[in-house]
Motif scaffolding. Structure first.
Motif, PDB file in Angstrom:
ATOM      1  N   GLN A 197       0.809  -1.208   0.000  1.00  0.00           N
ATOM      2  CA  GLN A 197       0.000   0.000   0.000  1.00  0.00           C
ATOM      3  C   GLN A 197       0.851   1.271   0.000  1.00  0.00           C
ATOM      4  N   ARG A 301      -4.248   8.064   9.907  1.00  0.00           N
ATOM      5  CA  ARG A 301      -4.693   8.061   8.511  1.00  0.00           C
ATOM      6  C   ARG A 301      -3.924   7.017   7.699  1.00  0.00           C
ATOM      7  N   TRP A 302      -2.632   6.860   8.013  1.00  0.00           N
ATOM      8  CA  TRP A 302      -1.861   5.802   7.345  1.00  0.00           C
ATOM      9  C   TRP A 302      -2.468   4.432   7.638  1.00  0.00           C
ATOM     10  N   GLN A 304      -5.557   3.712   8.597  1.00  0.00           N
ATOM     11  CA  GLN A 304      -6.877   3.542   7.990  1.00  0.00           C
ATOM     12  C   GLN A 304      -6.766   3.217   6.505  1.00  0.00           C
ATOM     13  N   ALA A 305      -5.777   3.819   5.846  1.00  0.00           N
ATOM     14  CA  ALA A 305      -5.575   3.544   4.416  1.00  0.00           C
ATOM     15  C   ALA A 305      -5.219   2.076   4.197  1.00  0.00           C
ATOM     16  N   TYR A 307      -6.113  -0.443   6.208  1.00  0.00           N
ATOM     17  CA  TYR A 307      -7.332  -1.221   6.467  1.00  0.00           C
ATOM     18  C   TYR A 307      -8.323  -1.097   5.312  1.00  0.00           C
ATOM     19  N   ASN A 308      -8.340   0.054   4.666  1.00  0.00           N
ATOM     20  CA  ASN A 308      -9.216   0.229   3.496  1.00  0.00           C
ATOM     21  C   ASN A 308      -8.742  -0.618   2.319  1.00  0.00           C
ATOM     22  N   ALA A 309      -7.423  -0.862   2.279  1.00  0.00           N
ATOM     23  CA  ALA A 309      -6.864  -1.656   1.187  1.00  0.00           C
ATOM     24  C   ALA A 309      -7.192  -3.139   1.330  1.00  0.00           C
ATOM     25  N   ASP A 310      -7.437  -3.602   2.553  1.00  0.00           N
ATOM     26  CA  ASP A 310      -7.795  -5.009   2.780  1.00  0.00           C
ATOM     27  C   ASP A 310      -8.729  -5.077   3.975  1.00  0.00           C
ATOM     28  N   LYS A 311     -10.017  -5.245   3.686  1.00  0.00           N
ATOM     29  CA  LYS A 311     -11.043  -5.240   4.729  1.00  0.00           C
ATOM     30  C   LYS A 311     -10.950  -6.451   5.656  1.00  0.00           C
ATOM     31  N   LYS A 315      -8.424  -5.099  12.944  1.00  0.00           N
ATOM     32  CA  LYS A 315      -8.143  -3.700  13.229  1.00  0.00           C
ATOM     33  C   LYS A 315      -7.688  -3.513  14.672  1.00  0.00           C
TER      34      LYS A 315
END
Length: 372
Positions: A197, A301-302, A304-305, A307-311, A315
């Motif tokens: 990512q 923010r890093w 979260q990005a 986690y957004n890349a692989d649900k 977390k």
């Protein structure tokens, strides 16, 4: 017949009745510097007037003059400039925020010598329902009141903090953090996604997971803090929010927070590769576009990005990576792990030198064996 005090004078009412009065000089007002002279009238007898006069002189000016009333906000504005010089700037900023959010809305215009106990108890009750660290705010109010007392703005024998019932535990629901860490396999999955990512994010979170650094300690690092020969990183500073939430660099959290930390072989190589990718001469390792320190919220923010890349990834919070490091080293000697993590305790202080000299290599060998 004993001689009468010349300060006691008699006078006649229109009805013809006799009354007594006196005029007394008590001294100077310690606040204004003005002379204080008191006139009292309408005593029915000489002896009544004499007793009142003698009592006034015996008590003196301090007991007669009521200090100029100050509101809670007045006292805070006198107290805070002195207080902030005794603590770290980040602590002063937290105190300023707590006052603005939790104390000022309730007591701003109240005279500090007229604090109503029932109102204070109601405030305490609201705090413990809605704030985890409610006792910290209550104690700050106690400090403000004690300061007002020292300045003569309220009675020394009464402090509202000592007059109310303070609950032992908060009613606010605490976040469940017992599972706020990665297992070795979960960390591997996370790092695989992070590497694809964004390499900066990958480097940052790998550093947290393999060193136990706090978020703000890692963000404060400069390239000069790394000893490439010995493969260590020195923690000598931390980022924090100063007065008015301005980003500042200050000393670490505690005495043992200032420490050398071993880097794994892979971590050292990743940092070298990351530095090459930066194509920048900025001395700050995780710098922003303007070559300054990034805001403390940036790593969130890093994360979260990623986690957004692989649900499918589990977390955890940023601090969870520090817990992850402790978990990965759960079978190592506790004092070794605490020394590296910068825990502050009496036992840690006693064992610190031994742990950093001998235990650092044991920790390094173990972390290298994980091949993260």
């Amino acid at each position: 017949m004993p001689k009468r005090d010349s300060h006691i004078k008699s006078y006649k009412l229109k009805s013809g009745d006799t009354r007594y009065m006196f005029h007394a000089y008590l001294g100077k007002d310690p606040i204004s510097g003005k002379m204080v002279q008191i006139t009292k009238r309408k005593f029915a007898t000489y002896n009544d007037a004499k007793d009142a006069y003698d009592q006034l002189l015996a008590e003196g000016i301090k007991n007669y003059i009521k200090p100029k009333q100050k509101t809670v906000d007045d006292v805070y504005n006198i107290w805070f400039p002195a207080y902030k010089e005794t603590v770290k700037e980040s602590t002063a900023n937290k105190t300023a925020i707590n006052y603005k959010v939790h104390i000022k809305p309730w007591f701003e215009k109240d005279y500090i010598d007229e604090i109503d106990t029932a109102k204070f108890q109601a405030w305490v009750n609201e705090l413990y329902k809605n704030l985890v660290k409610y006792k910290e705010v209550i104690n700050r109010f106690g400090q403000i009141y004690d300061y007002a007392s020292a300045l003569g703005y309220c009675k020394k024998i009464y402090n509202p903090v000592h007059a109310v019932i303070i609950p032992r535990k908060t009613k606010k629901h605490r976040r469940d953090v017992k599972d706020n860490f990665y297992t070795f396999e979960q960390l591997q999955d996370f790092l695989t996604v992070a590497k694809k990512q964004n390499y900066r994010s990958y480097t940052y979170f790998l550093l947290l997971a393999t060193t136990g650094l706090r978020k703000s300690e890692a963000l404060a690092l400069k390239w000069s803090d790394i000893d490439w020969s010995n493969k260590t990183v020195s923690v000598t500073k931390t980022l924090a929010l100063g007065i008015d939430n301005q980003l500042i660099v200050q000393t670490p959290k505690s005495l043992t927070s200032d420490r050398p930390i071993p880097l794994t072989e892979n971590m050292s190589n990743v940092l070298k590769k990351y530095r090459q990718k930066q194509k920048s001469l900025c001395p700050i390792i995780f710098h922003g576009i303007s070559n300054n320190y990034v805001n403390l919220s940036k790593p969130d923010r890093w994360l979260q990005a990623i986690y957004n890349a692989d649900k499918s990834l589990k977390k955890i919070t940023i601090h969870g990576f520090r817990h992850t490091y402790a978990t990965l080293n759960k079978d190592q000697q506790r004092t070794d792990v605490e020394a590296v993590m910068g825990h502050n305790s009496l036992e840690m202080t006693e064992h610190y030198t031994h742990a950093t000299n001998d235990g650092m290599e044991r920790i390094r060998d173990h972390m290298n064996s994980l091949n993260l």
